[in-house]
Write an enzyme that holds these catalytic residues in place. Structure first.
Site, mmCIF file in Angstrom:
data_model
loop_
_atom_site.group_PDB
_atom_site.id
_atom_site.type_symbol
_atom_site.label_atom_id
_atom_site.label_comp_id
_atom_site.label_asym_id
_atom_site.label_seq_id
_atom_site.Cartn_x
_atom_site.Cartn_y
_atom_site.Cartn_z
ATOM 1 N N CYS A 3 -3.346 5.760 36.542
ATOM 2 C CA CYS A 3 -2.097 5.634 35.787
ATOM 3 C C CYS A 3 -2.446 5.274 34.347
ATOM 4 C CB CYS A 3 -1.205 4.560 36.412
ATOM 5 S SG CYS A 3 0.191 4.107 35.367
ATOM 6 N N CYS A 6 -1.269 1.820 33.260
ATOM 7 C CA CYS A 6 -2.089 0.748 33.839
ATOM 8 C C CYS A 6 -3.407 0.633 33.064
ATOM 9 C CB CYS A 6 -2.354 1.002 35.320
ATOM 10 S SG CYS A 6 -0.960 0.598 36.396
ATOM 11 N N HIS A 45 2.438 -2.384 38.022
ATOM 12 C CA HIS A 45 2.787 -0.970 38.168
ATOM 13 C C HIS A 45 4.064 -0.820 38.994
ATOM 14 C CE1 HIS A 45 2.130 3.394 38.314
ATOM 15 N NE2 HIS A 45 2.702 3.283 39.502
ATOM 16 N N ASN A 85 13.565 7.062 31.215
ATOM 17 C CA ASN A 85 13.705 8.326 31.938
ATOM 18 C C ASN A 85 13.146 8.142 33.340
ATOM 19 O OD1 ASN A 85 14.715 9.796 29.658
ATOM 20 N ND2 ASN A 85 12.629 9.827 28.840
ATOM 21 N N HIS A 98 8.802 2.422 31.986
ATOM 22 C CA HIS A 98 8.711 2.111 30.553
ATOM 23 C C HIS A 98 10.073 2.294 29.917
ATOM 24 C CE1 HIS A 98 7.666 6.374 31.127
ATOM 25 N NE2 HIS A 98 8.258 6.606 29.956
ATOM 26 N N HIS A 100 11.852 2.968 26.262
ATOM 27 C CA HIS A 100 11.677 3.382 24.871
ATOM 28 C C HIS A 100 12.618 2.534 24.013
ATOM 29 C CE1 HIS A 100 9.795 7.429 25.875
ATOM 30 N NE2 HIS A 100 10.415 7.184 27.010
HETATM 31 P P1 AMP Z 1 8.656 9.655 29.234
HETATM 32 O O1 AMP Z 1 8.675 11.112 28.826
HETATM 33 O O2 AMP Z 1 9.976 8.975 29.186
HETATM 34 O O3 AMP Z 1 7.926 9.460 30.550
HETATM 35 O O4 AMP Z 1 7.833 8.917 28.114
HETATM 36 C C1 AMP Z 1 6.438 8.853 28.074
HETATM 37 C C2 AMP Z 1 6.080 8.517 26.670
HETATM 38 O O5 AMP Z 1 4.760 8.027 26.666
HETATM 39 C C3 AMP Z 1 6.149 9.689 25.696
HETATM 40 O O6 AMP Z 1 7.066 9.390 24.654
HETATM 41 C C4 AMP Z 1 4.699 9.799 25.187
HETATM 42 O O7 AMP Z 1 4.647 10.127 23.822
HETATM 43 C C5 AMP Z 1 4.166 8.418 25.454
HETATM 44 N N1 AMP Z 1 2.728 8.313 25.644
HETATM 45 C C6 AMP Z 1 1.952 9.045 26.477
HETATM 46 N N2 AMP Z 1 0.667 8.647 26.405
HETATM 47 C C7 AMP Z 1 0.634 7.627 25.514
HETATM 48 C C8 AMP Z 1 -0.404 6.796 24.983
HETATM 49 N N3 AMP Z 1 -1.682 6.919 25.372
HETATM 50 N N4 AMP Z 1 -0.075 5.869 24.068
HETATM 51 C C9 AMP Z 1 1.209 5.736 23.647
HETATM 52 N N5 AMP Z 1 2.229 6.479 24.110
HETATM 53 C C10 AMP Z 1 1.952 7.416 25.019
HETATM 54 ZN ZN ZN Z 2 0.753 2.090 36.171
#
Ligand code: AMP
Ligand code: ZN
Length: 112
Positions: A3, A6, A45, A85, A98, A100
């Protein structure tokens, strides 16, 4: 577990951290959709909003406290948005809960 968030919690993958405590981590989204775009995650997680239950929901309240503090620190007094989401139809791409935190501009009103 394979993950990415994680791995960010453990430090295996670097991130631009903006806040950390024993329960949560907040870092800048790698692909920002607004001048301020921060992801706030539980260190534990949890795969997404569908997995929140009476045993783990306290961290969600804590995340919203952290979001309010960050919004204040980032001077988002004219407004901000918190989004999570869940599942493919909502566009969830990382299966670790997560939130946003978006702000710093007049946000698009389209929600669905
Ligand atoms: P979601 O589409 O709601 O699952 O959001 C996932 C978010 O994680 C997206 O906005 C990506 O730009 C962000 N993301 C993915 N990998 C990373 C990373 N290594 N560091 C920071 N943000 C990330
Ligand atoms: Zn995780």
């Amino acid at each position: 577990m394979d993950c990415i968030f994680c791995k960010i919690v453990s430090g295996e993958i670097p991130s631009s951290k903006v806040y950390e405590d024993e329960k949560v981590l907040a870092f800048k989204d790698i692909n920002p959709m607004a001048p301020v775009h921060i992801l706030i995650i539980p260190k534990e997680h949890i795969s997404g909003a569908s997995e929140i239950n009476e045993n783990n929901s306290a961290v969600v309240a804590h995340i919203f406290e952290v979001a309010a503090k960050l919004a204040s620190d980032m001077k988002l007094e004219s407004g901000f948005r918190i989004v999570t989401n869940c599942g493919p139809d909502a566009g969830q791409t990382v299966n670790h809960l997560h939130f946003h935190l978006l702000g710093g501009k007049k946000l698009n009103l389209q929600l669905g």
